[in-house]
Design a protein around this motif. Structure first.
Motif, PDB file in Angstrom:
ATOM      1  N   TYR A   1      -5.354   9.530   1.594  1.00  0.00           N
ATOM      2  CA  TYR A   1      -5.736   8.535   0.595  1.00  0.00           C
ATOM      3  C   TYR A   1      -4.743   7.373   0.691  1.00  0.00           C
ATOM      4  O   TYR A   1      -3.539   7.597   0.811  1.00  0.00           O
ATOM      5  N   THR A   2      -5.246   6.142   0.612  1.00  0.00           N
ATOM      6  CA  THR A   2      -4.360   4.980   0.517  1.00  0.00           C
ATOM      7  C   THR A   2      -4.819   4.114  -0.646  1.00  0.00           C
ATOM      8  O   THR A   2      -6.023   3.840  -0.788  1.00  0.00           O
ATOM      9  N   VAL A   3      -3.868   3.713  -1.483  1.00  0.00           N
ATOM     10  CA  VAL A   3      -4.155   2.791  -2.585  1.00  0.00           C
ATOM     11  C   VAL A   3      -3.461   1.469  -2.280  1.00  0.00           C
ATOM     12  O   VAL A   3      -2.379   1.435  -1.692  1.00  0.00           O
TER      13      VAL A   3
ATOM     14  N   ASN B  88      -8.571  -3.045  -6.315  1.00  0.00           N
ATOM     15  CA  ASN B  88      -9.099  -1.807  -6.899  1.00  0.00           C
ATOM     16  C   ASN B  88      -9.762  -0.987  -5.794  1.00  0.00           C
ATOM     17  O   ASN B  88     -10.947  -0.649  -5.855  1.00  0.00           O
ATOM     18  N   THR B  89      -8.976  -0.693  -4.791  1.00  0.00           N
ATOM     19  CA  THR B  89      -9.479  -0.109  -3.552  1.00  0.00           C
ATOM     20  C   THR B  89      -8.687   1.142  -3.203  1.00  0.00           C
ATOM     21  O   THR B  89      -7.460   1.147  -3.264  1.00  0.00           O
ATOM     22  N   ILE B  90      -9.422   2.189  -2.831  1.00  0.00           N
ATOM     23  CA  ILE B  90      -8.832   3.413  -2.290  1.00  0.00           C
ATOM     24  C   ILE B  90      -9.555   3.727  -0.994  1.00  0.00           C
ATOM     25  O   ILE B  90     -10.787   3.722  -0.948  1.00  0.00           O
TER      26      ILE B  90
ATOM     27  N   ALA C 109       0.843  -1.193   0.000  1.00  0.00           N
ATOM     28  CA  ALA C 109       0.000   0.000   0.000  1.00  0.00           C
ATOM     29  C   ALA C 109       0.878   1.243   0.000  1.00  0.00           C
ATOM     30  O   ALA C 109       2.017   1.229   0.457  1.00  0.00           O
ATOM     31  N   GLN C 110       0.314   2.316  -0.536  1.00  0.00           N
ATOM     32  CA  GLN C 110       0.986   3.613  -0.511  1.00  0.00           C
ATOM     33  C   GLN C 110      -0.050   4.672  -0.183  1.00  0.00           C
ATOM     34  O   GLN C 110      -1.216   4.577  -0.599  1.00  0.00           O
TER      35      GLN C 110
END
Length: 734
Positions: A148-150, A155-157, A128-129
């Motif tokens: 925000y984390t991706v 396909n999740t934020i 994750a970033q």
């Protein structure tokens, strides 16, 4: 995964197969794109600066730059944007205008925890970033950090906001939603859930209207009436095709989701804590953290969205040693005995359970205080020696001697007026001075915003859990809030009570689950009245509904599967006529419906006939053989019970080596059509073997040609198929 274009001040968030893009323009974060993964967004769909009639603007030289028409990432109130804002504050001078502008950002690996709140997590920093965007109002000192984390494999934020008072005077937060997204157009359908006790998570889908649409709860819980979730679907999106945008709030209290279409047919979608009856006072230096929103994009319809949420919530929200363990088959005594329980009867049920292969015995309501009905004793967590003269420890040992694990029901958040606890501490419940205390189910709600109340519960519950060998706890909550006030809070903080309650509840559960990590905790709220991601963070499964009727459960479990994995859904076989609605359904169908979740029984096993016991034994043995597939496989919805007389779904292992399909026919039809079951999610190039017949059938044939559903007589019929992939190269027709 997160790229920053310094020249254009543009952030590109790359999730697994999707992109999310925003840009800083004149200090405002603007939303540019959310959808299928892009290699880059170079300006083909940048922000449009259009001068609209009577749209306000701050700079006379640039009347086309109006906050009323721009796609704002976190909109404010009072500066010219007439749409509903994501946040609103009140300053010491009474004004409610603020203007947050970009003041910097930070990109970092991994994901931070949220202070005092449940949230998704990354198991290692490489998956994750995160992006923190700092916004400041130079006049009042308000600061907001948009996080925000991706996730690399989803396909999740996730999004959340942290407000900080960086000024010298108090600021009152009147509204602080967790996320807001402005879409360029309104060509969507809105999907949400609605329901009631015994009728949870019905599916509503309809086109967006030309006005505000609100999905909310102000009951003090996420509630069975609405779920803290909604999805926007492109017009042609269905179960397997089309673009879907999901919003799910990781919170268990009052929430509001708002979908607003403006006169130019753009859409603002937002979700967070319900601003109704809410405010939060921020003294200088203090901060407020909003709950987290999990946003999912799917270009494979609702099924793609659901499987993303299912896997993500199972592996990156649920925690603890039971997250990846198979859950036990249980027997719950509630519908067998209700409050009229005793040691002899409980042990008789447990003895039958052991013979049938059941693994866990759960003692439900009625074991404590003088609990002969629902009018007394909540809060008095001491054993009723009239019913259990040898105590819980003795009973637990006898259950374990039979080879079963032992579980126990609690309702810790409530107090009965007829209880020693209430007589000693009448101020410990939620209440408002000089007002009557409204009862529901003959009980009141303890004020969990108070540390002394939480400390009492930690001590009293811990005492019970240490006194016996307890492997499972069912944590119930059977009423919503009224007279939402706290004796310990000053007048100017009374509207913080409901959220402080949730923070207190989360702290209480965190303390107990950490203290007793070997206990499997299950959440319950009159069934599915608080089935939400916030509770799933602390308790990896939830009792899906008090309604155990198999036909009703088709809809309840189908709707629940939109977000939550099967391993999280408690599903029991109960007696007939069903205790909730009186329907009589075959034991086969009752078993097949319950096998589609976390399997168990809730009836008097001692009253079953020999033939029924044989059937139950076979059901349990079969479920155990498919349990890894049900609890850890991918779920595919095939036919909706909301649309006709049939329902169907299947589970497929992650490597596509095994699958089990379920088909349900509700009422007999005098002109019954030929019915076909089509698997989904198989390997079309593989050959699968029918576990019951040995027949070898191609994966493509099982999905596209299908299986004929056996005909028969009578209502409430079901069928089940199990297939395993055969090794070696497939021999196709020549």
């Amino acid at each position: 995964m997160i790229h920053f274009d310094r020249t254009n001040k543009r952030f590109h968030l790359h999730a697994h197969e999707s992109s999310y893009v925003l840009q800083i323009v004149q200090g405002y974060p603007l939303h540019l794109y959310w959808g299928r993964k892009l290699s880059a967004l170079r300006g083909s769909a940048g922000p449009l600066f259009v001068q609209r009639s009577f749209a306000p603007y701050a700079d006379p030289k640039h009347p086309e730059f109006s906050l009323a028409t721009l796609p704002l990432e976190y909109p404010a109130y009072g500066n010219g944007d007439y749409r509903h804002p994501a946040y609103q504050v009140q300053l010491e001078n009474g004004s409610t205008v603020s203007d947050l502008r970009y003041a910097g950002h930070r990109i970092y690996q991994g994901k931070k925890k949220l202070s005092g709140l449940p949230a998704a997590y990354a198991e290692d920093n490489q998956e994750a970033q995160s992006l923190d965007i700092l916004l400041k109002d130079d006049i009042d000192g308000l600061q907001a950090t948009l996080t925000y984390t991706v996730f690399r494999d989803f396909n999740t934020i996730t999004r959340s906001v942290r407000f900080t008072n960086g000024g010298t005077a108090p600021i009152r937060l009147l509204r602080g939603l967790s996320a807001s997204v402005d879409f360029r157009d309104g060509r969507f359908d809105l999907l949400s859930f609605y329901g009631s006790h015994n009728n949870e998570r019905n599916i509503s889908r309809h086109p967006l209207s030309k006005e505000m649409q609100v999905i909310e709860s102000s009951r003090g819980a996420s509630s069975p009436q609405h779920d803290p979730f909604f999805a926007l679907l492109r017009k042609r999106a269905d179960e397997d095709h089309g673009d879907v945008f999901g919003f799910s709030l990781v919170y268990s209290g009052n929430f509001s989701a708002q979908i607003e279409t403006d006169p130019y047919r753009t859409v603002r979608a937002s979700i967070g804590i319900n601003p109704f009856d809410f405010s939060w006072k921020l003294e200088p230096g203090e901060s407020f953290q909003t709950p987290e929103v999990v946003m999912v994009y799917s270009d494979r319809g609702l099924g793609g969205m659901s499987r993303t949420y299912n896997r993500f919530y199972r592996t990156h929200l649920a925690r603890g040693q039971y997250r990846d363990q198979e859950r036990p088959v249980l027997i719950n005594n509630w519908e067998a005995t209700y409050f009229k329980l005793n040691e002899k009867k409980l042990l008789a049920i447990a003895a039958e359970a052991q013979k049938l292969g059941i693994e866990l015995f759960v003692l439900d309501d009625g074991w404590f205080g003088r609990r002969d009905n629902d009018k007394s004793s909540l809060g008095d967590w001491t054993v009723d020696r009239r019913k259990l003269p040898h105590g819980l420890g003795w009973l637990s040992d006898r259950i374990h001697d039979l080879g079963l694990k032992f579980g126990l029901w609690f309702e810790p958040e409530m107090v009965s007026p007829d209880s020693d606890l209430y007589r000693a501490h009448p101020d410990w419940c939620l209440h408002v001075p000089d007002r009557p205390r409204t009862l529901s189910r003959n009980q009141l709600v303890l004020d969990l915003s108070r540390a002394d109340v939480r400390n009492y519960l930690v001590q009293s519950l811990s005492s019970v859990l240490r006194a016996a060998n307890i492997n499972y706890v069912k944590w119930d909550m059977n009423r919503h809030m009224t007279e939402i006030g706290s004796e310990r809070l000053p007048a100017d903080r009374q509207r913080e009570t409901a959220h402080r309650y949730m923070l207190g509840l989360y702290e209480l559960i965190e303390t107990l689950t950490a203290r007793f990590p070997d206990i499997l905790f299950e959440s319950c709220s009159s069934g599915g009245g608080r089935f939400d991601p916030g509770m799933l963070y602390y308790m990896p499964q939830t009792w899906t509904s008090d309604n155990t009727d198999a036909v009703c459960r088709l809809k309840i479990q189908y709707g629940t599967s939109m977000l939550y994995p099967a391993i999280a859904m408690g599903a029991h076989v109960s007696a007939v006529p069903n205790h909730q609605i009186g329907r009589v359904i075959s034991l086969d169908m009752r078993g097949h419906v319950a096998m589609s979740g976390n399997f168990g029984y809730e009836l008097d096993l001692t009253k079953l006939t020999d033939d029924e016991k044989k059937t139950v034994g076979k059901q349990i043995a079969f479920y155990k053989s498919i349990r890894p597939l049900i609890q850890f496989g991918d779920f595919y919805r095939i036919e909706s019970p909301f649309e006709g007389n049939t329902a169907a779904w299947c589970f497929v292992s992650s490597d596509k080596s095994e699958a089990v399909g379920f088909f349900f026919e509700i009422l007999a039809d005098p002109a019954r059509p030929l019915l076909t079951f089509h698997f989904k999610g198989l390997d079309p190039d593989a050959t699968y073997e029918n576990a019951a017949t040995g027949d070898a059938i191609g994966g493509d044939e099982l999905m596209y040609g299908g299986l004929t559903v056996p005909a028969g007589r009578g209502d409430f019929r079901s069928a089940i198929w199990r297939f395993r992939k055969k090794q070696g190269k497939r021999q196709d027709d020549r």
